[in-house]
Design an enzyme around this catalytic site. Structure first.
Site, PDB file in Angstrom:
ATOM      1  N   ASN A  80      45.143  20.055  88.825  1.00  0.00           N
ATOM      2  CA  ASN A  80      44.675  21.391  88.445  1.00  0.00           C
ATOM      3  C   ASN A  80      45.797  22.433  88.399  1.00  0.00           C
ATOM      4  OD1 ASN A  80      44.691  21.074  91.226  1.00  0.00           O
ATOM      5  ND2 ASN A  80      43.023  22.505  91.574  1.00  0.00           N
ATOM      6  N   GLU A 109      45.413  19.374 102.169  1.00  0.00           N
ATOM      7  CA  GLU A 109      44.805  20.538 101.507  1.00  0.00           C
ATOM      8  C   GLU A 109      43.710  19.981 100.597  1.00  0.00           C
ATOM      9  OE1 GLU A 109      45.412  23.577 102.168  1.00  0.00           O
ATOM     10  OE2 GLU A 109      47.284  23.416 103.280  1.00  0.00           O
ATOM     11  N   CYS A 142      40.927  24.749  93.927  1.00  0.00           N
ATOM     12  CA  CYS A 142      40.375  24.460  95.256  1.00  0.00           C
ATOM     13  C   CYS A 142      39.831  25.751  95.838  1.00  0.00           C
ATOM     14  CB  CYS A 142      41.465  23.899  96.151  1.00  0.00           C
ATOM     15  SG  CYS A 142      42.862  24.992  96.314  1.00  0.00           S
ATOM     16  N   GLU A 181      49.922  25.335 104.554  1.00  0.00           N
ATOM     17  CA  GLU A 181      51.002  25.548 103.591  1.00  0.00           C
ATOM     18  C   GLU A 181      51.201  27.065 103.506  1.00  0.00           C
ATOM     19  OE1 GLU A 181      49.995  23.382  99.973  1.00  0.00           O
ATOM     20  OE2 GLU A 181      50.955  21.619 100.861  1.00  0.00           O
TER      21      GLU A 181
HETATM   22  P1  NAD Z   1      42.182  13.312  93.993  1.00  0.00           P
HETATM   23  O1  NAD Z   1      42.025  13.267  95.454  1.00  0.00           O
HETATM   24  O2  NAD Z   1      41.436  12.341  93.166  1.00  0.00           O
HETATM   25  O3  NAD Z   1      43.726  13.113  93.591  1.00  0.00           O
HETATM   26  C1  NAD Z   1      44.754  13.913  94.122  1.00  0.00           C
HETATM   27  C2  NAD Z   1      46.050  13.126  94.110  1.00  0.00           C
HETATM   28  O4  NAD Z   1      45.906  12.006  94.990  1.00  0.00           O
HETATM   29  C3  NAD Z   1      46.422  12.539  92.749  1.00  0.00           C
HETATM   30  O5  NAD Z   1      47.830  12.550  92.603  1.00  0.00           O
HETATM   31  C4  NAD Z   1      45.919  11.115  92.863  1.00  0.00           C
HETATM   32  O6  NAD Z   1      46.589  10.221  91.992  1.00  0.00           O
HETATM   33  C5  NAD Z   1      46.241  10.809  94.304  1.00  0.00           C
HETATM   34  N1  NAD Z   1      45.450   9.727  94.882  1.00  0.00           N
HETATM   35  C6  NAD Z   1      44.204   9.307  94.517  1.00  0.00           C
HETATM   36  N2  NAD Z   1      43.819   8.257  95.292  1.00  0.00           N
HETATM   37  C7  NAD Z   1      44.834   8.029  96.164  1.00  0.00           C
HETATM   38  C8  NAD Z   1      45.030   7.097  97.212  1.00  0.00           C
HETATM   39  N3  NAD Z   1      44.107   6.181  97.501  1.00  0.00           N
HETATM   40  N4  NAD Z   1      46.184   7.135  97.910  1.00  0.00           N
HETATM   41  C9  NAD Z   1      47.116   8.073  97.641  1.00  0.00           C
HETATM   42  N5  NAD Z   1      47.002   8.972  96.646  1.00  0.00           N
HETATM   43  C10 NAD Z   1      45.866   8.963  95.914  1.00  0.00           C
HETATM   44  O7  NAD Z   1      41.855  14.803  93.594  1.00  0.00           O
HETATM   45  P2  NAD Z   1      41.559  15.370  92.148  1.00  0.00           P
HETATM   46  O8  NAD Z   1      40.146  15.129  91.830  1.00  0.00           O
HETATM   47  O9  NAD Z   1      42.607  14.902  91.218  1.00  0.00           O
HETATM   48  O10 NAD Z   1      41.809  16.948  92.419  1.00  0.00           O
HETATM   49  C11 NAD Z   1      40.805  17.830  92.657  1.00  0.00           C
HETATM   50  C12 NAD Z   1      40.577  18.028  94.141  1.00  0.00           C
HETATM   51  O11 NAD Z   1      41.733  18.607  94.742  1.00  0.00           O
HETATM   52  C13 NAD Z   1      39.454  18.988  94.427  1.00  0.00           C
HETATM   53  O12 NAD Z   1      38.657  18.500  95.468  1.00  0.00           O
HETATM   54  C14 NAD Z   1      40.174  20.249  94.861  1.00  0.00           C
HETATM   55  O13 NAD Z   1      39.408  21.117  95.648  1.00  0.00           O
HETATM   56  C15 NAD Z   1      41.337  19.694  95.575  1.00  0.00           C
HETATM   57  N6  NAD Z   1      42.402  20.707  95.683  1.00  0.00           N
HETATM   58  C16 NAD Z   1      42.687  21.251  96.909  1.00  0.00           C
HETATM   59  C17 NAD Z   1      43.660  22.243  97.020  1.00  0.00           C
HETATM   60  C18 NAD Z   1      43.982  22.875  98.356  1.00  0.00           C
HETATM   61  O14 NAD Z   1      45.049  23.474  98.464  1.00  0.00           O
HETATM   62  N7  NAD Z   1      43.125  22.789  99.354  1.00  0.00           N
HETATM   63  C19 NAD Z   1      44.341  22.664  95.887  1.00  0.00           C
HETATM   64  C20 NAD Z   1      44.014  22.097  94.667  1.00  0.00           C
HETATM   65  C21 NAD Z   1      43.044  21.107  94.570  1.00  0.00           C
END
Ligand code: NAD
Length: 489
Positions: A155, A253, A287, A465
């Site tokens: 995102n 996060e 997020c 962070e």
């Molecule tokens: P996701 O968890 O599917 O993926 C995030 C990252 O993790 C990607 O690079 C993905 O390839 C990697 N990943 C996936 N499975 C993994 C595994 N088994 N081991 C290691 N890495 C792995 O998240 P998404 O759907 O791509 O992103 C959206 C989510 O991120 C939402 O829930 C959003 O709220 C959250 N988010 C949180 C913040 C914050 O600062 N709190 C900021 C932005 C987004």
């Protein structure tokens, strides 16, 4: 960039260079047009091993440098990034889908965060205790951890990475970054730009690939000492479990479902603007976003009308359209998840008062667009209240009073951000004290400041962070006791 002639083909970034594309590949698609942007290496365990070893080899020299030296390199990197913002915008728009304006804001913010930590480099202090015993003093050293895995979602590919790069690099760690499997290109360019600006080869590497393959290989690599993860709550839980082997440090996060309370004494017009901006920015894929609104019943009709008017006026369009205010969702899957959440919610109750479907415009038919949507008074145990809605759909509830607003605000598995709009100091203080979240804004849009610590509670994660607090998550503290040979009288 989105025409066949300009297709990108890139490999992983190791030892200061983008490697030739190799082995299996991932195809990257433009979310606004459905066109192919390019291909990248689908890194497996072998490519991840090479990247981690490169970071490990670079650690000894990088961690020995002075803070000011590392800060100066980071500052040069942030300036180089700022100079290249216009060059990077088309690529970020093509792979992520966001609008040109949003891409510009994101890239500038990424540079700003690196600059912030470059500045903090000269401020890092540790502790000293004089006279633990006669002739005995104590010191508390800060030591870098080693290789940090920085895993980020799609995102905000660059800001979420620079939140990790800033404190990690300043403290003397080296990094292997893993962008989402759908947004690799801007991250690869960012690594090149920082390297051209002086970051020594190996200090920052980038592996492109999927979470289950490249991500897990990175988390479980024996030389990885810390995992800085941003993503969804289920993946964060998995990462935390995997990092247990080897007792690696973890910061998470994760998802959020930020409540906004609008009281009867608030500036209602400003609150409605903040709700619309906070929900629909980045097509609702943030997020930290206004994901639930609780408005006092006595002023609810006015507030709902104002939010609906703003939502309905938003111009939906392809990111490259200069007039677009709401781009596409990032993928077909993300849109399906949100449409399913809306349908399951409406099945239980609530009323759609804006949007609710896909735009009719034929020119948008090949992208993953969705109208800005507002739902009023769904049941509070429905998906739009209890799950994270990661797209342009906002539920609003009418509440009797402040107590009910606080109770419902806390009726969520998440605890990332929150905000309250009121003229009452008492209500503002109560919201700050009683809402379970990592951030509370009072009469303010939900802007994140580099100066303040950011991070959630509950299902929203662990660790901080931003702020000088982030430095604690990239260093170990070590106690040193020095007994002087000659005891002072
Ligand atoms: P996701 O968890 O599917 O993926 C995030 C990252 O993790 C990607 O690079 C993905 O390839 C990697 N990943 C996936 N499975 C993994 C595994 N088994 N081991 C290691 N890495 C792995 O998240 P998404 O759907 O791509 O992103 C959206 C989510 O991120 C939402 O829930 C959003 O709220 C959250 N988010 C949180 C913040 C914050 O600062 N709190 C900021 C932005 C987004």
């Amino acid at each position: 960039m989105t025409t066949a002639a300009a297709l990108l083909e890139r490999g992983v970034f190791v030892d200061g260079t983008v490697q030739p594309i190799a082995g299996e590949t991932l195809t990257i698609t433009n979310p606004g047009t459905g066109e192919t942007v390019g291909r990248v290496t689908r890194a497996g365990a072998e490519a991840v091993d090479a990247a981690v070893r490169s970071a490990h080899a670079a650690f000894a020299e990088w961690s020995r440098r002075g803070y000011a030296d590392r800060g100066a390199i980071l500052r040069a990197g942030s300036e180089a990034l700022r100079d290249r913002v216009d060059e990077l915008i088309p690529g970020l728009v093509a792979e992520q889908g966001k609008t040109i304006r949003e891409a510009r804001i994101e890239l500038r913010k990424a540079a700003e965060t690196l600059e912030h930590y470059a500045g903090l480099a000269k401020e890092v202090r540790a502790a000293y205790v004089h006279g633990l015993d006669p002739g005995v003093d104590g010191r508390v050293l800060r030591r870098p951890l080693g290789v940090v895995a920085a895993i980020v979602p799609w995102n905000f590919p660059t800001t979420l990475l620079s939140n990790k790069l800033g404190p990690a690099l300043v403290c003397g760690n080296t990094v292997v970054a893993k962008p989402a499997d759908t947004t690799p290109f801007t991250t690869l360019r960012l690594a090149e730009i920082l390297t051209e600006a002086g970051l020594p080869p190996g200090v920052l590497n980038v592996v492109t690939g999927t979470g289950p393959e490249a991500g897990e290989a990175l988390v479980t690599h024996p030389l990885t000492r810390k995992v800085a993860f941003t993503g969804s709550t289920p993946t964060g839980e998995r990462v935390m479990a995997l990092a247990a082997r080897g007792t690696k440090r973890v910061t998470l996060e994760l998802g959020g479902s930020d409540p906004m309370i609008i009281c009867d004494d608030a500036d209602l017009a400003k609150a409605a603007s903040a709700a619309s901006m906070g929900r629909f920015y980045n097509c609702g894929q943030a997020c930290l976003a206004i994901k639930r609104v609780y408005v006092f019943a006595s002023v609810a009709d006015d507030v709902i009308e104002a939010i609906v008017a703003k939502a309905s006026r938003l111009r939906v369009g392809i990111g490259t359209d200069e007039r677009a205010q709401l781009g596409p969702m990032h993928s077909e899957r993300q849109r399906q998840i949100m449409e399913d959440q809306i349908a399951r919610t409406l099945h239980r109750g609530g009323e759609i008062v804006a949007g609710g479907g896909r735009p009719g415009d034929e020119r948008l038919a090949r992208g993953w667009f969705h109208e800005p949507t507002v739902v009023v008074d769904p049941p509070h145990d429905s998906p739009m209240a209890q799950e994270e809605v990661f797209g342009p759909a906002l539920p609003i509830w009418r509440v009797r009073d402040f107590d009910e607003a606080i109770r419902l605000a806390n009726d969520s598995p998440f605890g990332l951000g929150s905000s309250v709009w009121t003229a009452s100091l008492d209500r503002a203080e109560r919201a700050a004290a009683e809402i379970d979240a990592g951030y509370t804004w009072v009469n303010s849009p939900t802007k994140v400041y580099d100066e303040l610590p950011f991070g959630g509670v509950g299902g929203s994660g662990y660790g901080k962070e931003h702020g000088s607090e982030a430095l604690d998550y990239y260093t170990d503290q070590k106690a040193v006791v020095v007994r002087r040979a000659i005891t002072a009288p």
